[in-house]
Design a protein around this motif. Structure first.
Motif, PDB file in Angstrom:
ATOM      1  N   LEU A 184       0.834  -1.204   0.000  1.00  0.00           N
ATOM      2  CA  LEU A 184       0.000   0.000   0.000  1.00  0.00           C
ATOM      3  C   LEU A 184       0.869   1.255   0.000  1.00  0.00           C
ATOM      4  CD1 LEU A 184      -2.926   0.981   0.054  1.00  0.00           C
ATOM      5  CD2 LEU A 184      -2.795   0.992   2.553  1.00  0.00           C
ATOM      6  N   MET A 185       1.941   1.263   0.784  1.00  0.00           N
ATOM      7  CA  MET A 185       2.865   2.403   0.791  1.00  0.00           C
ATOM      8  C   MET A 185       3.475   2.598  -0.593  1.00  0.00           C
ATOM      9  SD  MET A 185       5.009   2.526   4.372  1.00  0.00           S
ATOM     10  CE  MET A 185       5.776   0.928   4.138  1.00  0.00           C
ATOM     11  N   SER A 186       3.896   1.523  -1.222  1.00  0.00           N
ATOM     12  CA  SER A 186       4.529   1.604  -2.539  1.00  0.00           C
ATOM     13  C   SER A 186       3.556   2.163  -3.571  1.00  0.00           C
ATOM     14  CB  SER A 186       5.022   0.223  -2.980  1.00  0.00           C
ATOM     15  OG  SER A 186       5.970  -0.283  -2.064  1.00  0.00           O
ATOM     16  N   TRP A 187       2.303   1.725  -3.475  1.00  0.00           N
ATOM     17  CA  TRP A 187       1.265   2.215  -4.396  1.00  0.00           C
ATOM     18  C   TRP A 187       1.121   3.727  -4.284  1.00  0.00           C
ATOM     19  CZ3 TRP A 187      -2.547  -0.662  -7.374  1.00  0.00           C
ATOM     20  CH2 TRP A 187      -3.573   0.121  -7.877  1.00  0.00           C
ATOM     21  N   MET A 188       0.984   4.213  -3.061  1.00  0.00           N
ATOM     22  CA  MET A 188       0.732   5.638  -2.858  1.00  0.00           C
ATOM     23  C   MET A 188       1.949   6.490  -3.203  1.00  0.00           C
ATOM     24  SD  MET A 188      -2.367   5.575  -2.158  1.00  0.00           S
ATOM     25  CE  MET A 188      -3.554   4.314  -1.651  1.00  0.00           C
ATOM     26  N   ILE A 189       3.140   6.014  -2.893  1.00  0.00           N
ATOM     27  CA  ILE A 189       4.354   6.770  -3.222  1.00  0.00           C
ATOM     28  C   ILE A 189       4.540   6.845  -4.724  1.00  0.00           C
ATOM     29  CG2 ILE A 189       6.878   6.758  -3.070  1.00  0.00           C
ATOM     30  CD1 ILE A 189       6.527   5.556  -0.238  1.00  0.00           C
ATOM     31  N   ALA A 190       4.331   5.717  -5.425  1.00  0.00           N
ATOM     32  CA  ALA A 190       4.454   5.719  -6.884  1.00  0.00           C
ATOM     33  C   ALA A 190       3.407   6.633  -7.517  1.00  0.00           C
ATOM     34  CB  ALA A 190       4.312   4.289  -7.419  1.00  0.00           C
ATOM     35  N   LEU A 191       2.194   6.603  -6.995  1.00  0.00           N
ATOM     36  CA  LEU A 191       1.139   7.477  -7.499  1.00  0.00           C
ATOM     37  C   LEU A 191       1.519   8.942  -7.319  1.00  0.00           C
ATOM     38  CD1 LEU A 191      -1.750   8.229  -8.410  1.00  0.00           C
ATOM     39  CD2 LEU A 191      -2.507   7.788  -6.063  1.00  0.00           C
ATOM     40  N   ARG A 192       1.985   9.297  -6.127  1.00  0.00           N
ATOM     41  CA  ARG A 192       2.267  10.691  -5.802  1.00  0.00           C
ATOM     42  C   ARG A 192       3.468  11.226  -6.574  1.00  0.00           C
ATOM     43  NH1 ARG A 192      -0.374  14.897  -4.694  1.00  0.00           N
ATOM     44  NH2 ARG A 192       1.025  15.741  -6.232  1.00  0.00           N
ATOM     45  N   LEU A 193       4.513  10.419  -6.709  1.00  0.00           N
ATOM     46  CA  LEU A 193       5.775  10.933  -7.256  1.00  0.00           C
ATOM     47  C   LEU A 193       5.989  10.645  -8.741  1.00  0.00           C
ATOM     48  CD1 LEU A 193       8.273  10.100  -4.359  1.00  0.00           C
ATOM     49  CD2 LEU A 193       6.896  12.169  -4.700  1.00  0.00           C
ATOM     50  N   MET A 194       5.342   9.606  -9.287  1.00  0.00           N
ATOM     51  CA  MET A 194       5.645   9.216 -10.657  1.00  0.00           C
ATOM     52  C   MET A 194       4.436   9.231 -11.595  1.00  0.00           C
ATOM     53  SD  MET A 194       8.850   8.875 -10.519  1.00  0.00           S
ATOM     54  CE  MET A 194       9.084   8.307 -12.209  1.00  0.00           C
ATOM     55  N   ILE A 195       3.258   8.867 -11.107  1.00  0.00           N
ATOM     56  CA  ILE A 195       2.095   8.752 -11.994  1.00  0.00           C
ATOM     57  C   ILE A 195       1.357  10.089 -12.123  1.00  0.00           C
ATOM     58  CG2 ILE A 195      -0.092   7.562 -12.367  1.00  0.00           C
ATOM     59  CD1 ILE A 195       1.106   5.176 -10.853  1.00  0.00           C
ATOM     60  N   THR A 196       1.106  10.744 -10.996  1.00  0.00           N
ATOM     61  CA  THR A 196       0.404  12.028 -11.042  1.00  0.00           C
ATOM     62  C   THR A 196       1.142  13.077 -11.876  1.00  0.00           C
ATOM     63  OG1 THR A 196      -0.615  11.587  -8.888  1.00  0.00           O
ATOM     64  CG2 THR A 196      -0.621  13.861  -9.646  1.00  0.00           C
ATOM     65  N   PRO A 197       2.493  13.171 -11.815  1.00  0.00           N
ATOM     66  CA  PRO A 197       3.165  14.151 -12.679  1.00  0.00           C
ATOM     67  C   PRO A 197       2.908  13.924 -14.170  1.00  0.00           C
ATOM     68  CG  PRO A 197       4.649  13.404 -10.958  1.00  0.00           C
ATOM     69  CD  PRO A 197       3.434  12.540 -10.874  1.00  0.00           C
ATOM     70  N   ILE A 198       2.820  12.663 -14.582  1.00  0.00           N
ATOM     71  CA  ILE A 198       2.519  12.376 -15.989  1.00  0.00           C
ATOM     72  C   ILE A 198       1.139  12.905 -16.346  1.00  0.00           C
ATOM     73  CG2 ILE A 198       2.145  10.535 -17.680  1.00  0.00           C
ATOM     74  CD1 ILE A 198       4.182   8.860 -16.125  1.00  0.00           C
ATOM     75  N   PHE A 199       0.183  12.685 -15.457  1.00  0.00           N
ATOM     76  CA  PHE A 199      -1.177  13.183 -15.691  1.00  0.00           C
ATOM     77  C   PHE A 199      -1.196  14.711 -15.704  1.00  0.00           C
ATOM     78  CE2 PHE A 199      -5.523  14.298 -14.352  1.00  0.00           C
ATOM     79  CZ  PHE A 199      -6.248  13.606 -15.319  1.00  0.00           C
ATOM     80  N   ALA A 200      -0.393  15.341 -14.832  1.00  0.00           N
ATOM     81  CA  ALA A 200      -0.329  16.805 -14.790  1.00  0.00           C
ATOM     82  C   ALA A 200       0.207  17.372 -16.105  1.00  0.00           C
ATOM     83  CB  ALA A 200       0.537  17.261 -13.618  1.00  0.00           C
ATOM     84  N   ILE A 201       1.186  16.705 -16.697  1.00  0.00           N
ATOM     85  CA  ILE A 201       1.706  17.140 -17.999  1.00  0.00           C
ATOM     86  C   ILE A 201       0.600  17.091 -19.051  1.00  0.00           C
ATOM     87  CG2 ILE A 201       3.285  16.544 -19.877  1.00  0.00           C
ATOM     88  CD1 ILE A 201       5.264  15.569 -17.762  1.00  0.00           C
ATOM     89  N   PHE A 202      -0.171  15.990 -19.045  1.00  0.00           N
ATOM     90  CA  PHE A 202      -1.268  15.837 -20.007  1.00  0.00           C
ATOM     91  C   PHE A 202      -2.326  16.911 -19.816  1.00  0.00           C
ATOM     92  CE2 PHE A 202      -5.595  14.193 -20.613  1.00  0.00           C
ATOM     93  CZ  PHE A 202      -5.594  14.029 -21.990  1.00  0.00           C
ATOM     94  N   ILE A 203      -2.716  17.185 -18.565  1.00  0.00           N
ATOM     95  CA  ILE A 203      -3.762  18.184 -18.296  1.00  0.00           C
ATOM     96  C   ILE A 203      -3.297  19.581 -18.698  1.00  0.00           C
ATOM     97  CG2 ILE A 203      -4.974  19.380 -16.419  1.00  0.00           C
ATOM     98  CD1 ILE A 203      -6.248  16.765 -17.249  1.00  0.00           C
ATOM     99  N   GLY A 204      -2.039  19.903 -18.403  1.00  0.00           N
ATOM    100  CA  GLY A 204      -1.514  21.205 -18.804  1.00  0.00           C
ATOM    101  C   GLY A 204      -1.587  21.412 -20.295  1.00  0.00           C
ATOM    102  N   TRP A 205      -1.290  20.351 -21.047  1.00  0.00           N
ATOM    103  CA  TRP A 205      -1.369  20.419 -22.510  1.00  0.00           C
ATOM    104  C   TRP A 205      -2.824  20.489 -22.969  1.00  0.00           C
ATOM    105  CZ3 TRP A 205      -3.572  16.502 -25.565  1.00  0.00           C
ATOM    106  CH2 TRP A 205      -3.468  16.705 -26.946  1.00  0.00           C
ATOM    107  N   ALA A 206      -3.700  19.674 -22.380  1.00  0.00           N
ATOM    108  CA  ALA A 206      -5.100  19.598 -22.806  1.00  0.00           C
ATOM    109  C   ALA A 206      -5.844  20.912 -22.559  1.00  0.00           C
ATOM    110  CB  ALA A 206      -5.812  18.456 -22.086  1.00  0.00           C
TER     111      ALA A 206
END
Length: 299
Positions: free
Chosen positions: A215-237
């Motif tokens: 569970l810790m690994s899931w949340m850390i990966a989401l916060r530090l690696m997955i959400t930034p990718i989504f933020a890049i997409f939203i900024g472009w969209a």
């Protein structure tokens, strides 16, 4: 300024806070008092002062609201996706899920100022102001469902939300801020980041995290690696400007809030597991934030 030079001072302040508490024996009461000062006085002053420094329009503010809602909604949804996948206990998930979408405002505003000056800090302050009620509602509601807490009272009394709403009203409607008050708020805000980051360092702990590695690994990966990718997409969209896209990416890459473990402990959750998750995420962000700033929007 290189990315390393931009990030290093903040993490040195975090390290100083850890050193003061764990090695030089500054008391827990000292840091609890400092956290209260930052939370109720210094950081609201910084938010208000930052938001009122750069003129905002209703249309521009609305676009930033859309970006914030998208990034925060994605983070909350992905945090809850861990329930059917990992099947954690309800109270453990309610405690640790907030680490997947809450964010460290001290690091965010400090780095935004270094990255894009007053404009960057204003944009980050607006994002933070919009995101605070969303993150608090999600985190408090999840824990309140397990322990009967009161969500609405937690939200309306939040000093970050109050400061942000007042600042946005003053900015958008052109309410003049007397020079003496503006200067006072600026000096209070200047203290907020350094003291806040040292308080983050004092809360770092790597003990008590047994039983929740997946569970810790899931949340850390989401916060530090997955959400930034989504933020890049939203900024472009959404067609954000270059500075707005850079700050949105930085917002998406921030480690979780240092107060997450306090909320979990106060509402009967697994505070020690949250503290370990927050600590590991904060330490890893010293590597991931420079990475995202280097590969993020350049034009």
């Amino acid at each position: 300024m290189s990315v390393i030079q931009l990030v290093l001072p903040d993490f040195l302040l975090i390290g100083l806070g850890w050193l003061l508490f764990h090695k030089l024996r500054f008391s827990g009461d000292f840091f609890r008092g400092a956290e209260q000062l930052v939370y109720f006085v210094l950081f609201p002053a910084l938010l208000f002062h930052s938001i009122t420094q750069t003129p905002l329009s209703l249309s521009g503010t609305y676009t930033l609201l859309q970006a914030t809602l998208a990034v925060m909604g994605f983070g909350v949804a992905m945090a809850w996706l861990a329930v059917p996948v990992l099947k954690p206990s309800p109270i453990t998930h309610a405690s640790v899920a907030q680490c997947g979408y809450r964010f460290n405002t001290y690091i965010g505003l400090s780095l935004a100022g270094g990255l894009a000056g007053s404009e960057g800090q204003t944009i980050m302050a607006v994002l933070v102001g919009f995101a605070v009620p969303i993150s608090n509602i999600a985190a408090v509601h999840a824990l309140a469902r397990q322990n009967g807490g009161k969500v609405f009272r937690e939200i309306v009394r939040n000093p970050f939300i109050i400061a942000t709403l007042l600042a946005l009203l003053c900015n958008i409607f052109g309410v003049p801020i007397p020079r003496a008050i503006d200067a006072t708020l600026g000096r209070l805000g200047a203290c907020a980041i350094a003291i806040g980051l040292m308080c983050v360092g004092a809360t770092l702990s790597l003990s008590g995290g047994q039983g929740g590695v997946k569970l810790m690994s899931w949340m850390i990966a989401l916060r530090l690696m997955i959400t930034p990718i989504f933020a890049i997409f939203i900024g472009w969209a959404l067609g954000l400007t270059l500075v707005e896209r850079q700050i949105l990416l930085l917002f998406g890459a921030l480690p979780t809030a240092s107060s997450a473990h306090v909320l979990a402990a106060r509402m009967g959750g697994n505070g020690s597991l949250v503290a370990v998750t927050m600590s590991i995420g904060t330490l890893l962000s010293a590597l991931t934030i420079p990475f995202w700033l280097m590969v993020g929007p350049l034009h």
